[in-house]
Design a protein around this motif. Sequence first.
Motif, PDB file in Angstrom:
ATOM      1  N   VAL A 520      -0.814  39.266 -19.102  1.00 59.78           N
ATOM      2  CA  VAL A 520      -0.257  39.928 -19.906  1.00 59.78           C
ATOM      3  C   VAL A 520      -1.128  40.008 -21.079  1.00 59.78           C
ATOM      4  CG1 VAL A 520       2.137  39.840 -19.190  1.00 59.78           C
ATOM      5  CG2 VAL A 520       1.536  38.104 -20.630  1.00 59.78           C
ATOM      6  N   SER A 521      -1.101  41.236 -21.899  1.00 60.09           N
ATOM      7  CA  SER A 521      -1.824  41.286 -23.059  1.00 60.09           C
ATOM      8  C   SER A 521      -1.188  42.099 -24.216  1.00 60.09           C
ATOM      9  CB  SER A 521      -3.299  42.120 -22.845  1.00 60.09           C
ATOM     10  OG  SER A 521      -3.789  41.391 -21.806  1.00 60.09           O
ATOM     11  N   VAL A 528       3.438  38.180 -30.786  1.00 62.17           N
ATOM     12  CA  VAL A 528       4.491  38.505 -30.159  1.00 62.17           C
ATOM     13  C   VAL A 528       4.823  37.636 -28.972  1.00 62.17           C
ATOM     14  CG1 VAL A 528       3.365  40.243 -28.427  1.00 62.17           C
ATOM     15  CG2 VAL A 528       5.883  40.688 -28.860  1.00 62.17           C
ATOM     16  N   SER A 529       6.393  37.472 -28.698  1.00 56.59           N
ATOM     17  CA  SER A 529       7.010  36.656 -27.620  1.00 56.59           C
ATOM     18  C   SER A 529       7.256  37.482 -26.662  1.00 56.59           C
ATOM     19  CB  SER A 529       7.919  35.684 -28.089  1.00 56.59           C
ATOM     20  OG  SER A 529       8.191  34.847 -27.243  1.00 56.59           O
ATOM     21  N   ILE A 547       6.416  33.424 -23.130  1.00 61.18           N
ATOM     22  CA  ILE A 547       4.826  33.314 -23.476  1.00 61.18           C
ATOM     23  C   ILE A 547       4.662  34.004 -24.919  1.00 61.18           C
ATOM     24  CG2 ILE A 547       2.832  34.303 -22.797  1.00 61.18           C
ATOM     25  CD1 ILE A 547       3.806  34.439 -20.009  1.00 61.18           C
ATOM     26  N   LEU A 548       3.796  33.161 -25.786  1.00 62.65           N
ATOM     27  CA  LEU A 548       3.874  33.720 -27.011  1.00 62.65           C
ATOM     28  C   LEU A 548       2.364  34.474 -27.084  1.00 62.65           C
ATOM     29  CD1 LEU A 548       4.222  33.846 -30.263  1.00 62.65           C
ATOM     30  CD2 LEU A 548       2.978  31.594 -30.328  1.00 62.65           C
ATOM     31  N   LEU A 549       2.269  35.760 -27.260  1.00 68.06           N
ATOM     32  CA  LEU A 549       0.807  36.405 -27.265  1.00 68.06           C
ATOM     33  C   LEU A 549       0.384  36.299 -28.723  1.00 68.06           C
ATOM     34  CD1 LEU A 549       1.885  39.207 -24.605  1.00 68.06           C
ATOM     35  CD2 LEU A 549       0.344  37.132 -24.157  1.00 68.06           C
ATOM     36  N   ALA A 550      -1.011  36.033 -28.925  1.00 67.52           N
ATOM     37  CA  ALA A 550      -1.467  36.286 -30.052  1.00 67.52           C
ATOM     38  C   ALA A 550      -1.787  37.536 -30.352  1.00 67.52           C
ATOM     39  CB  ALA A 550      -2.686  35.264 -30.287  1.00 67.52           C
ATOM     40  N   VAL A 569       9.223  41.265 -16.759  1.00 65.62           N
ATOM     41  CA  VAL A 569       8.643  40.920 -18.048  1.00 65.62           C
ATOM     42  C   VAL A 569       9.158  41.663 -19.064  1.00 65.62           C
ATOM     43  CG1 VAL A 569       6.527  40.794 -19.626  1.00 65.62           C
ATOM     44  CG2 VAL A 569       6.233  40.399 -17.262  1.00 65.62           C
ATOM     45  N   GLY A 570      10.394  40.895 -19.925  1.00 69.86           N
ATOM     46  CA  GLY A 570      10.863  41.500 -21.104  1.00 69.86           C
ATOM     47  C   GLY A 570       9.763  41.519 -22.490  1.00 69.86           C
ATOM     48  N   VAL A 571      10.009  42.703 -23.091  1.00 71.56           N
ATOM     49  CA  VAL A 571       8.817  42.757 -24.344  1.00 71.56           C
ATOM     50  C   VAL A 571       9.835  43.385 -25.543  1.00 71.56           C
ATOM     51  CG1 VAL A 571       6.841  43.191 -23.013  1.00 71.56           C
ATOM     52  CG2 VAL A 571       8.247  45.037 -23.681  1.00 71.56           C
TER      53      VAL A 571
END
Length: 618
Positions: A520-521, A528-529, A547-550, A569-571
């Motif tokens: 995931v990107s 964003v988490s 997952i914490l995405l920088a 995957v929830g965004v």
Amino acid sequence: MARAPLTASPVRRGLTLVAVLVVLGLVVAAGTLLRPQQPDAREVVTVAAGQSDAVCAVGTVGAGSSASPSPSTLPSTLPSTLPSTLPSPQISTAAPSAGPTSALPSTSSSESAAVPGTPGASATSPAGIAPSAPGATPGTASPAATSSAVPTLTPGAATPTGVPTTTPGAGTPVPEPLPSTAPTLAPLPSATADAASGSVVVVASGPTDTGTTDPTGRVTLGLLGQDQSDVTVDRQGRGATLDRATAPVLLRADGTIAPTAVGAVLARSSDGPEAGLEAAPCLVPSTSAWLPGIASGASDRTKLVLSNPDDAEATVDLTFYGRNGRVAVPGSSGSDVPARSSRSISLSGLVEAEGPLTVSVQATTGRVAAAARRIRTSEDQPAGADWVVPAAAPATRVVVPAVPGDDGTRELVVTNPGELRTTVTVSVLGLQGPFAPVGAETLDLAPQSSGTLALAEGLAGTGSGVALSSDQPVTAAVVSTSSRGDAQPDLAVQPASAPLVRTGVSAVATTRDVDAELVVSNAATTDVSVHFSVRSLQGVELRAGDILLAAGGSATRRLASPDPSYVVVGVPDGSSVTGGVDLSDPDGDVAGLASLPLVSPDTSGPPPVVEQDPGAGR
């Protein structure tokens, strides 16, 4: 002398009254038109989103295929070399798998369908998954689901019983795709005497329904062009597999399951020109599709497959963009695709273009789902095959998600369809944040052309996304080639994808004897988490986490399960998150490689439908 008083005649009085009424009518009409319109209280908007009426077409297109016979006329003896025969499917619980695939088609096939396989033992179907019957096949008994809780349709025996179915900027304007009300399609394998096969996996990706109440929706799989369904999932969280499918498969969903239904196709072969892994999501028919990553050179063969599940004929125009600009192709305008059928177009000998190639498919009548099958050779030896599915429409910022991080080459293909030259800036969304890939920082593109960059050295050996920015709209894909010792290489194409909306789903997360990695990107400038959940086809959550995405970063998670599974995957709303699942073969003579982009099911279906409810206005 006094004059007599004037009196209006009856005719004059009548004309005056009519004139007054006309004036009043015009005033009222003008007021109505000028007043802001309010919705009729009787109009209730209902949204049928997701892949609510979809086709996952995995089957024969070409010489030897024919319209599907009705189940009541099927022969009991099935010649193994005729792809046009139609054995009845049987429900079992095998992992998504596929037999050997075949050579590519060269002609159209109307509702072609053939599902060969082997019989199995009968048993009861699990809760939430109801097999349904297309009808009895002469000479065979009517089977039910096998003992596993997840039905997989394996043809060969008779039919199960159960529930029946249901702008880009300056330059050349790039057509915007229109919302589709047609079924969605997964690409069609090609045809030879040995019918191609693949597994169609369908899931209802909502929170798992415990089954304490009556079902309020369902998703079914059945042959395209027929009213019967072979398997039904009527509980959220569950899934099913149609195994060894060699013909277009209709995926239909209704009720509360419609916004969560997602399908995908997976094929696996250990030998032949198409040895390796091939995977593709179900596709939503539209009026516009862009397919970067195809090829038509000495070492590549590509078949373009156009599928039309509607009841009316579709007509499309094809435009090709090569390294030196647009490629003139005779007969590329006005190609007809008959109703409820698929048509394949071989690019070999038709398109003379070594190097990168992209095709734009624009429907002038109706809608189609467009995909391409690319087969590569090296010194006359097989070197991989994969489906090429549509990329995001050209834009000034696009992201190619889930580029595999394992060994092998990674070729970025970028297309500029406009009339102005542009410079594309490349950024890798890495584990620690964004960075420019060494030696592939920028790409200059002439008008209406495609170009390439080698990315492997700049990816740092990890799964990641690739972000592109330019002053002119572009679209892109990454063509990945696997490498593992002396194993035969395989080919996988990752298309640019739009950001996920609320959820992203891959109907295939894990399958037997295949390594899987979720990538995931986050292309945004803030962290964003996201939350991911891996579930079995029985609706059991196998793994979950946050997952914490920088900002400008990516993250990976290795996925493992002894049984078939899917991932959700929830965004957050308004995020710029993309992702996908990369599949690889860790052992064997072929280093199989395939990718499946995450799909947002509640944005991929048809637009809202207005229904009249007289009781709503009372």
